[in-house]
Design a protein around this motif. Structure first.
Motif, PDB file in Angstrom:
ATOM      1  N   GLN A   1       0.831  -1.209   0.000  1.00 30.01           N
ATOM      2  CA  GLN A   1       0.000   0.000   0.000  1.00 30.01           C
ATOM      3  C   GLN A   1       0.857   1.247   0.000  1.00 30.01           C
ATOM      4  OE1 GLN A   1      -3.805   0.424   2.226  1.00 30.01           O
ATOM      5  NE2 GLN A   1      -2.728   1.986   3.426  1.00 30.01           N
ATOM      6  N   LEU A   2       0.414   2.231  -0.791  1.00 31.87           N
ATOM      7  CA  LEU A   2       1.056   3.534  -0.861  1.00 31.87           C
ATOM      8  C   LEU A   2       0.032   4.597  -0.484  1.00 31.87           C
ATOM      9  CD1 LEU A   2       3.259   5.569  -1.649  1.00 31.87           C
ATOM     10  CD2 LEU A   2       2.593   5.255  -4.045  1.00 31.87           C
ATOM     11  N   SER A   3       0.344   5.400   0.546  1.00 28.29           N
ATOM     12  CA  SER A   3      -0.593   6.418   1.040  1.00 28.29           C
ATOM     13  C   SER A   3       0.046   7.798   0.946  1.00 28.29           C
ATOM     14  CB  SER A   3      -0.971   6.135   2.499  1.00 28.29           C
ATOM     15  OG  SER A   3      -1.560   4.856   2.631  1.00 28.29           O
ATOM     16  N   TYR A   4      -0.753   8.791   0.506  1.00 23.20           N
ATOM     17  CA  TYR A   4      -0.256  10.161   0.381  1.00 23.20           C
ATOM     18  C   TYR A   4      -0.773  11.021   1.531  1.00 23.20           C
ATOM     19  CZ  TYR A   4       1.852   9.219  -4.121  1.00 23.20           C
ATOM     20  OH  TYR A   4       2.671   8.728  -5.111  1.00 23.20           O
ATOM     21  N   ASP A   5       0.050  12.004   1.904  1.00 23.85           N
ATOM     22  CA  ASP A   5      -0.229  12.867   3.055  1.00 23.85           C
ATOM     23  C   ASP A   5      -0.974  14.123   2.596  1.00 23.85           C
ATOM     24  OD1 ASP A   5      -0.256  14.358   5.345  1.00 23.85           O
ATOM     25  OD2 ASP A   5       1.888  14.164   5.762  1.00 23.85           O
ATOM     26  N   ASN A   6      -2.134  14.380   3.173  1.00 27.09           N
ATOM     27  CA  ASN A   6      -2.928  15.534   2.781  1.00 27.09           C
ATOM     28  C   ASN A   6      -2.447  16.835   3.410  1.00 27.09           C
ATOM     29  OD1 ASN A   6      -5.141  16.566   1.271  1.00 27.09           O
ATOM     30  ND2 ASN A   6      -6.336  16.762   3.163  1.00 27.09           N
ATOM     31  N   SER A   7      -1.522  16.737   4.367  1.00 22.66           N
ATOM     32  CA  SER A   7      -1.063  17.939   5.077  1.00 22.66           C
ATOM     33  C   SER A   7       0.119  18.628   4.402  1.00 22.66           C
ATOM     34  CB  SER A   7      -0.669  17.575   6.518  1.00 22.66           C
ATOM     35  OG  SER A   7       0.439  16.686   6.530  1.00 22.66           O
ATOM     36  N   VAL A   8       0.658  18.023   3.337  1.00 21.91           N
ATOM     37  CA  VAL A   8       1.808  18.626   2.667  1.00 21.91           C
ATOM     38  C   VAL A   8       1.386  19.905   1.946  1.00 21.91           C
ATOM     39  CG1 VAL A   8       2.974  16.416   2.387  1.00 21.91           C
ATOM     40  CG2 VAL A   8       1.483  17.259   0.571  1.00 21.91           C
ATOM     41  N   SER A   9       2.336  20.783   1.757  1.00 27.19           N
ATOM     42  CA  SER A   9       2.064  22.067   1.104  1.00 27.19           C
ATOM     43  C   SER A   9       2.391  21.982  -0.382  1.00 27.19           C
ATOM     44  CB  SER A   9       2.898  23.169   1.768  1.00 27.19           C
ATOM     45  OG  SER A   9       2.689  24.408   1.117  1.00 27.19           O
ATOM     46  N   VAL A  10       1.355  22.115  -1.230  1.00 23.09           N
ATOM     47  CA  VAL A  10       1.515  22.066  -2.684  1.00 23.09           C
ATOM     48  C   VAL A  10       0.636  23.146  -3.292  1.00 23.09           C
ATOM     49  CG1 VAL A  10       1.185  20.687  -4.771  1.00 23.09           C
ATOM     50  CG2 VAL A  10       1.995  19.586  -2.686  1.00 23.09           C
TER      51      VAL A  10
ATOM     52  N   PHE B   1       1.596  -7.335 -14.741  1.00 23.06           N
ATOM     53  CA  PHE B   1       0.829  -8.572 -14.704  1.00 23.06           C
ATOM     54  C   PHE B   1       1.301  -9.417 -13.518  1.00 23.06           C
ATOM     55  CE2 PHE B   1      -0.366  -8.964 -19.505  1.00 23.06           C
ATOM     56  CZ  PHE B   1      -1.110  -7.811 -19.386  1.00 23.06           C
ATOM     57  N   GLY B   2       0.346 -10.114 -12.914  1.00 28.17           N
ATOM     58  CA  GLY B   2       0.688 -11.007 -11.816  1.00 28.17           C
ATOM     59  C   GLY B   2       0.675 -10.358 -10.451  1.00 28.17           C
ATOM     60  N   LYS B   3       0.394  -9.055 -10.364  1.00 28.08           N
ATOM     61  CA  LYS B   3       0.402  -8.359  -9.080  1.00 28.08           C
ATOM     62  C   LYS B   3      -0.824  -7.467  -8.930  1.00 28.08           C
ATOM     63  CE  LYS B   3       5.462  -8.166  -8.566  1.00 28.08           C
ATOM     64  NZ  LYS B   3       5.558  -8.842  -7.254  1.00 28.08           N
ATOM     65  N   ARG B   4      -1.106  -7.080  -7.690  1.00 24.73           N
ATOM     66  CA  ARG B   4      -2.141  -6.095  -7.369  1.00 24.73           C
ATOM     67  C   ARG B   4      -1.570  -5.158  -6.314  1.00 24.73           C
ATOM     68  NH1 ARG B   4      -4.579 -10.924  -6.899  1.00 24.73           N
ATOM     69  NH2 ARG B   4      -4.806 -10.720  -4.639  1.00 24.73           N
ATOM     70  N   PHE B   5      -2.154  -3.960  -6.197  1.00 26.73           N
ATOM     71  CA  PHE B   5      -1.595  -2.975  -5.261  1.00 26.73           C
ATOM     72  C   PHE B   5      -2.701  -2.045  -4.795  1.00 26.73           C
ATOM     73  CE2 PHE B   5       1.230   0.527  -3.917  1.00 26.73           C
ATOM     74  CZ  PHE B   5       2.186  -0.204  -3.214  1.00 26.73           C
ATOM     75  N   ASN B   6      -2.492  -1.444  -3.611  1.00 26.55           N
ATOM     76  CA  ASN B   6      -3.476  -0.542  -3.030  1.00 26.55           C
ATOM     77  C   ASN B   6      -2.898   0.868  -2.909  1.00 26.55           C
ATOM     78  OD1 ASN B   6      -6.075  -0.091  -1.831  1.00 26.55           O
ATOM     79  ND2 ASN B   6      -5.028   0.151   0.122  1.00 26.55           N
ATOM     80  N   LEU B   7      -3.681   1.860  -3.294  1.00 23.34           N
ATOM     81  CA  LEU B   7      -3.250   3.254  -3.267  1.00 23.34           C
ATOM     82  C   LEU B   7      -4.271   4.094  -2.505  1.00 23.34           C
ATOM     83  CD1 LEU B   7      -1.425   5.605  -4.378  1.00 23.34           C
ATOM     84  CD2 LEU B   7      -2.951   5.640  -6.367  1.00 23.34           C
ATOM     85  N   VAL B   8      -3.786   4.907  -1.558  1.00 18.56           N
ATOM     86  CA  VAL B   8      -4.651   5.843  -0.838  1.00 18.56           C
ATOM     87  C   VAL B   8      -4.248   7.257  -1.248  1.00 18.56           C
ATOM     88  CG1 VAL B   8      -5.473   6.664   1.391  1.00 18.56           C
ATOM     89  CG2 VAL B   8      -4.872   4.247   1.102  1.00 18.56           C
ATOM     90  N   LEU B   9      -5.153   7.957  -1.928  1.00 19.11           N
ATOM     91  CA  LEU B   9      -4.865   9.300  -2.412  1.00 19.11           C
ATOM     92  C   LEU B   9      -4.907  10.308  -1.265  1.00 19.11           C
ATOM     93  CD1 LEU B   9      -6.945   9.148  -5.720  1.00 19.11           C
ATOM     94  CD2 LEU B   9      -4.486   8.775  -5.425  1.00 19.11           C
ATOM     95  N   SER B  10      -4.473  11.523  -1.533  1.00 19.54           N
ATOM     96  CA  SER B  10      -4.338  12.524  -0.470  1.00 19.54           C
ATOM     97  C   SER B  10      -5.657  12.875   0.207  1.00 19.54           C
ATOM     98  CB  SER B  10      -3.697  13.795  -1.036  1.00 19.54           C
ATOM     99  OG  SER B  10      -4.532  14.379  -2.016  1.00 19.54           O
ATOM    100  N   ASP B  11      -6.786  12.692  -0.493  1.00 19.49           N
ATOM    101  CA  ASP B  11      -8.095  12.996   0.094  1.00 19.49           C
ATOM    102  C   ASP B  11      -8.669  11.817   0.864  1.00 19.49           C
ATOM    103  OD1 ASP B  11      -8.585  11.348  -2.043  1.00 19.49           O
ATOM    104  OD2 ASP B  11     -10.395  12.413  -2.692  1.00 19.49           O
ATOM    105  N   GLY B  12      -7.942  10.696   0.904  1.00 16.55           N
ATOM    106  CA  GLY B  12      -8.417   9.505   1.590  1.00 16.55           C
ATOM    107  C   GLY B  12      -9.097   8.496   0.692  1.00 16.55           C
ATOM    108  N   THR B  13      -9.287   8.832  -0.590  1.00 16.56           N
ATOM    109  CA  THR B  13      -9.882   7.895  -1.537  1.00 16.56           C
ATOM    110  C   THR B  13      -9.009   6.654  -1.674  1.00 16.56           C
ATOM    111  OG1 THR B  13     -11.087   9.563  -2.810  1.00 16.56           O
ATOM    112  CG2 THR B  13     -10.476   7.548  -3.972  1.00 16.56           C
TER     113      THR B  13
END
Length: 383
Positions: free
Chosen positions: A154-163, A175-187
């Motif tokens: 899993q890869l999660s992004y921080d919503n508190s960073v300044s951009v 192929f052959g893998k799956r992965f989980n991603l959490v965007l900065s808004d929590g999606t």
């Protein structure tokens, strides 16, 4: 001939959409001695794997199927609080696989198939980083600040960073893998094999939350009325506020399919300029956009067969053989060469849970009466 209503119960059981009442009616019908032969013939015609060259006792197979249906009915009664597609069921094909594994311990000599490709993360400046699923790594921005954290799968992004502007990363799952991603808004985004997703490391206030997909993903979108969430897939936009849905947009497929689990989504053809209205989906509906005629069709669907991939399962309901091979290539990271062209248009109904590629090929070959050889990751299908 099996009554149409009973046939529907059988298909619903195999596709894991049967209710407890459906199973009660199916059991009662099968237990009638006059129907046992009809049931056996139906299995033979529609699930030929059960009656292949080993020709197991039809009565024994019928008994095993009936026992499994009873077990599933009892399990559902014990778990009434489980709703929708979350309950477990054992499909006819899965039973047959186990049955044949017991009948014949001999297996073709095959090389072990191990996925070698890596999950990659491309940063805004073009730098490509390898994602090690066994480690924990900080994701840094151009100025060195920590943008996110990768922990295992899993890869999660921080919503508190300044951009102050949109900065994109692109995550690619081979192929052959799956992965989980959490965007900065929590999606939360579950990425299937062979998928690439381009997204902002942080969404900007006042702008739509837009991401770009090539492949398949399941989205659990955090609600934000001021910032609609938009998924772009080729010439299609899927617009939501907060909902759960699955989208499949592989380049080699003829359609882009969106399945709504809960909430509401609108599907837009980005190339249409003639004022056509968007298609709005309701839960348990499939919106299918044809790459050929650029038209969107909406129909009711069984959710689980579209989202089972998140747990490594495949549910196939009258799927053409060529499409099955595509799914297997993605899930197991293999490549097929089909010399038995007569199979291309044939449709199969099957379910694969925890089987490896060896068991899957063994099952398919017995169902469709073909031979095959495996050399490393190359699988050749012969007559």
């Amino acid at each position: 001939m099996i009554p149409e209503k009973i046939e529907k119960y059988i298909v619903k059981y195999v596709s894991k959409s049967a209710t407890s009442k459906d199973l009660d009616k199916l059991i009662k019908w099968i237990e009638n001695p006059n129907n046992k032969l009809l049931f056996k013939d139906y299995l033979k015609d529609h699930y030929a794997i059960m009656f292949s060259i080993n020709d197991p006792d039809a009565k024994e197979v019928t008994r095993k199927v009936l026992d499994e249906i009873r077990t599933e009915k009892n399990r559902m009664r014990r778990n009434r609080f489980v709703k929708g597609f979350k309950y477990a069921a054992v499909a006819v094909l899965f039973i047959a696989v186990g049955y044949f594994m017991q009948l014949d311990g001999d297996k073709p000599q095959m090389d072990t198939l191990k996925p070698e490709k890596k999950i990659t993360l491309q940063l805004e400046d073009g730098t490509v980083k390898i994602i090690d699923e066994n480690q924990t790594t900080e994701i840094l921005g151009a100025n060195g600040q920590v943008m996110g954290l990768q922990t295992g799968k899993q890869l999660s992004y921080d919503n508190s960073v300044s951009v102050d502007k949109l900065v994109y990363n692109t995550l690619t799952v081979p192929f052959g893998k799956r992965f989980n991603l959490v965007l900065s808004d929590g999606t939360n985004v579950h990425l299937n094999a062979g998928t690439s997703l381009k997204y902002p490391v942080k969404f900007i206030n006042g702008l739509d939350r837009k991401v770009f997909i090539n492949g398949e993903a399941y989205f659990d979108v955090v609600k934000d009325k001021k910032h609609p969430f938009i998924v772009n897939a080729d010439e299609l936009d899927i617009r939501v506020l907060g909902t759960q849905f699955n989208i499949s947009s592989y380049p080699e497929d003829k359609h882009i399919n969106t399945v709504l689990v809960e909430g509401s989504v609108s599907i837009f053809d980005t190339q249409e300029n003639d004022g056509n209205e968007p298609q709005v989906l309701k839960p348990e509906q499939l919106g299918s956009w044809s790459k050929t005629n650029k038209q969107i069709t909406v129909s009711k669907t069984d959710i689980e067969q579209h989202v089972a991939w998140r747990e490594g399962r495949l549910i196939l309901d009258e799927v053409p053989f060529n499409d099955i091979l595509k799914k297997l290539e993605r899930q197991y990271d293999v490549t097929f060469s089909n010399a038995y062209t007569a199979l291309e248009s044939r449709e199969f109904t099957a379910r694969f849970d925890i089987e490896d590629i060896h068991q899957v090929m063994r099952s398919l070959s017995e169902a469709a009466t073909f031979t095959y050889t495996i050399n490393n990751k190359q699988i050749l299908i012969n007559h």
